[in-house]
Design a protein around this motif. Structure first.
Motif, mmCIF file in Angstrom:
data_model
loop_
_atom_site.group_PDB
_atom_site.id
_atom_site.type_symbol
_atom_site.label_atom_id
_atom_site.label_comp_id
_atom_site.label_asym_id
_atom_site.label_seq_id
_atom_site.Cartn_x
_atom_site.Cartn_y
_atom_site.Cartn_z
ATOM 1 N N ASN A 110 -5.034 6.822 0.756
ATOM 2 C CA ASN A 110 -4.529 7.990 1.510
ATOM 3 C C ASN A 110 -4.194 7.708 3.073
ATOM 4 O OD1 ASN A 110 -4.202 10.383 3.246
ATOM 5 N ND2 ASN A 110 -5.714 11.298 1.885
ATOM 6 N N ARG A 111 -2.608 7.657 3.282
ATOM 7 C CA ARG A 111 -1.878 7.201 4.286
ATOM 8 C C ARG A 111 -1.415 8.519 5.148
ATOM 9 N NH1 ARG A 111 -1.095 2.032 5.327
ATOM 10 N NH2 ARG A 111 0.944 2.586 6.516
ATOM 11 N N SER A 143 0.917 -1.044 0.016
ATOM 12 C CA SER A 143 -0.003 -0.036 -0.013
ATOM 13 C C SER A 143 0.722 1.150 0.108
ATOM 14 C CB SER A 143 -1.028 0.069 1.248
ATOM 15 O OG SER A 143 -1.405 1.114 1.203
ATOM 16 N N ILE A 144 0.525 2.235 -0.772
ATOM 17 C CA ILE A 144 1.241 3.653 -1.066
ATOM 18 C C ILE A 144 0.421 4.473 -0.532
ATOM 19 C CG2 ILE A 144 2.918 2.569 -2.433
ATOM 20 C CD1 ILE A 144 1.647 4.507 -4.414
ATOM 21 N N HIS A 145 0.805 5.744 -0.080
ATOM 22 C CA HIS A 145 -0.010 6.909 0.283
ATOM 23 C C HIS A 145 -0.054 7.557 -1.233
ATOM 24 C CE1 HIS A 145 -1.480 10.648 1.763
ATOM 25 N NE2 HIS A 145 -0.690 11.267 1.227
ATOM 26 N N ALA A 146 -1.292 7.805 -1.411
ATOM 27 C CA ALA A 146 -1.663 8.661 -2.912
ATOM 28 C C ALA A 146 -2.876 9.528 -2.571
ATOM 29 C CB ALA A 146 -2.046 7.580 -3.941
ATOM 30 N N GLU A 147 -2.743 10.715 -3.286
ATOM 31 C CA GLU A 147 -3.874 11.536 -3.115
ATOM 32 C C GLU A 147 -4.341 11.854 -4.439
ATOM 33 O OE1 GLU A 147 -1.877 15.067 -1.414
ATOM 34 O OE2 GLU A 147 -1.796 14.001 0.614
ATOM 35 N N ASN A 148 -5.505 12.641 -4.737
ATOM 36 C CA ASN A 148 -6.263 12.770 -5.966
ATOM 37 C C ASN A 148 -6.242 11.772 -6.770
ATOM 38 O OD1 ASN A 148 -6.174 15.627 -4.771
ATOM 39 N ND2 ASN A 148 -4.033 15.791 -6.061
#
Length: 105
Positions: free
Chosen positions: A75-76, A1-6
């Motif tokens: 979103n992390r 899992s990775i932090h991603a936005e938008n």
């Protein structure tokens, strides 16, 4: 899992594409990536709620290990780490010593 936005899902040439901004840019520029959607997964979060996430393929480099892996986009921002590496990558590849931090040999 990775932090991603938008995170957005678009359709282009009969392909479903995930468009997102990953965290961690050194220059503070907003980077936007597009990757073909592999699948959607349903993840149970710590507080018991379910979240649907998009899964894409990305290159992950961990020391001398470089693998093309499936990652879920989430979103992390509320977590300590922007990347969560699962056992699928680590099995037969790395040894994890939970008593150590920030080491790589």
């Amino acid at each position: 899992s990775i932090h991603a936005e938008n995170i957005q899902l678009i359709e282009r040439d009969s392909n479903r594409i995930a468009v997102f901004s990953p965290a961690g840019s050194v220059s503070n520029e907003i980077l936007e990536l597009e990757r073909r959607l592999r699948r959607k997964v349903l993840i149970k979060q710590q507080h018991g709620e379910w979240e649907r996430r998009y899964v894409v393929k990305l290159w992950l480099t961990l020391g001398g290990i470089k693998e093309l892996v499936d990652v879920s986009l989430s979103n992390r921002a509320e977590f300590s780490y922007s990347v969560l590496v699962g056992r699928n990558l680590l099995t037969d590849t790395a040894i994890v010593d939970v008593s150590q931090q920030h080491t790589l040999k």
